[in-house]
Design a protein around this motif. Sequence first.
Motif, short mmCIF file in Angstrom:
data_model
loop_
_atom_site.label_atom_id
_atom_site.label_comp_id
_atom_site.label_asym_id
_atom_site.label_seq_id
_atom_site.Cartn_x
_atom_site.Cartn_y
_atom_site.Cartn_z
N MET A 89 0.73 -1.22 -0.02
CA MET A 89 -0.10 -0.02 0.02
C MET A 89 1.04 1.29 0.05
N SER A 90 0.67 2.11 -0.79
CA SER A 90 1.43 3.42 -1.06
C SER A 90 0.96 4.24 0.22
N GLY A 91 1.97 5.09 0.41
CA GLY A 91 1.94 6.02 1.61
C GLY A 91 1.36 7.23 1.42
N THR A 92 1.07 7.63 0.26
CA THR A 92 0.40 8.74 -0.24
C THR A 92 -1.10 9.01 -0.03
N GLU A 93 -1.61 7.76 -0.12
CA GLU A 93 -3.29 7.64 0.08
C GLU A 93 -3.63 8.07 1.49
N PRO A 94 -4.91 8.63 1.99
CA PRO A 94 -5.15 8.29 3.20
C PRO A 94 -5.60 6.71 3.79
N VAL A 95 -5.33 6.45 4.87
CA VAL A 95 -5.41 5.12 5.29
C VAL A 95 -6.64 4.58 4.74
N ARG A 96 -7.76 5.24 5.20
CA ARG A 96 -9.02 4.77 4.95
C ARG A 96 -9.01 4.19 3.34
N ALA A 97 -8.69 5.08 2.52
CA ALA A 97 -8.91 4.99 1.01
C ALA A 97 -8.05 3.71 0.58
N ARG A 98 -7.01 3.62 1.34
CA ARG A 98 -6.20 2.30 1.02
C ARG A 98 -6.76 1.01 1.56
N VAL A 99 -7.29 1.31 2.73
CA VAL A 99 -7.95 0.01 3.61
C VAL A 99 -9.07 -0.40 2.54
N LEU A 100 -9.86 0.63 2.15
CA LEU A 100 -11.12 0.29 1.33
C LEU A 100 -10.84 -0.46 0.10
N ALA A 101 -9.67 0.01 -0.36
CA ALA A 101 -9.30 -0.70 -1.64
C ALA A 101 -8.81 -2.01 -1.60
N ALA A 102 -7.92 -2.33 -0.54
CA ALA A 102 -7.62 -3.37 -0.01
C ALA A 102 -8.80 -4.49 0.33
N VAL A 103 -9.87 -3.93 0.86
CA VAL A 103 -11.09 -4.62 1.09
C VAL A 103 -11.80 -5.07 -0.21
N GLU A 104 -11.90 -4.22 -1.14
CA GLU A 104 -12.80 -4.26 -2.23
C GLU A 104 -12.01 -5.68 -3.14
N ALA A 105 -10.63 -5.29 -3.12
CA ALA A 105 -9.82 -6.12 -3.95
C ALA A 105 -9.84 -7.59 -3.40
N ALA A 106 -9.92 -7.67 -2.19
CA ALA A 106 -10.05 -8.78 -1.51
C ALA A 106 -11.29 -9.68 -1.77
N LEU A 107 -12.38 -8.88 -1.62
CA LEU A 107 -13.76 -9.33 -1.88
C LEU A 107 -13.95 -9.85 -3.35
N GLU A 108 -13.16 -9.08 -4.41
CA GLU A 108 -13.21 -9.69 -5.62
C GLU A 108 -12.47 -11.03 -5.99
N ASP A 109 -11.37 -11.21 -5.10
CA ASP A 109 -10.62 -12.51 -5.16
C ASP A 109 -11.41 -13.45 -4.68
N VAL A 110 -11.99 -13.12 -3.45
CA VAL A 110 -12.95 -14.22 -2.67
C VAL A 110 -14.03 -14.66 -3.60
N LEU A 111 -14.44 -13.71 -4.24
CA LEU A 111 -15.88 -13.75 -4.83
C LEU A 111 -15.61 -14.29 -6.46
N GLY A 112 -14.36 -14.14 -6.86
CA GLY A 112 -14.05 -14.56 -8.18
C GLY A 112 -14.83 -13.91 -9.30
N ARG A 113 -15.03 -12.49 -8.92
CA ARG A 113 -15.64 -11.79 -9.98
C ARG A 113 -15.39 -10.21 -9.73
N GLN A 114 -15.65 -9.28 -10.62
CA GLN A 114 -15.41 -7.79 -10.42
C GLN A 114 -16.49 -7.50 -9.73
N LEU A 115 -16.33 -6.47 -8.75
CA LEU A 115 -17.62 -5.87 -8.10
C LEU A 115 -18.07 -4.60 -8.63
N GLY A 116 -17.13 -3.61 -9.22
CA GLY A 116 -17.42 -2.42 -9.79
C GLY A 116 -17.30 -1.31 -8.45
N PRO A 117 -18.01 -0.51 -8.58
CA PRO A 117 -18.49 0.45 -7.40
C PRO A 117 -19.45 -0.29 -6.52
N VAL A 118 -19.16 -0.60 -5.52
CA VAL A 118 -20.01 -1.11 -4.10
C VAL A 118 -20.35 -0.07 -2.97
#
Length: 93
Positions: free
Chosen positions: A1-30
Amino acid sequence: MSGTEPVRARVLAAVEAALEDVLGRQLGPVPEDTGLFDDLRLDSSSVLELLLLVEDGTGAAVDPETLDIDHLRTIRSFTDYVEGLLTAGQVAA
């Protein structure tokens, strides 16, 4: 995770990416109020996979003693939980 984004934005991006991996599909804006169990239909094994992926993606150390079912209700509640761990300095060794 890069240090330039606010912590929340980085965490949310990581959660969304993990959800896509777990679900095996793109979520898009959720929306953050999307339910992990009710809307995305996660089960216990997919939640475990989600936790591991988010730990890897954020460096947060999830503590089973502090993790509660309420932290897993929505994308927002889970993101809040992980953000709180990072803010408190609870990172994987």
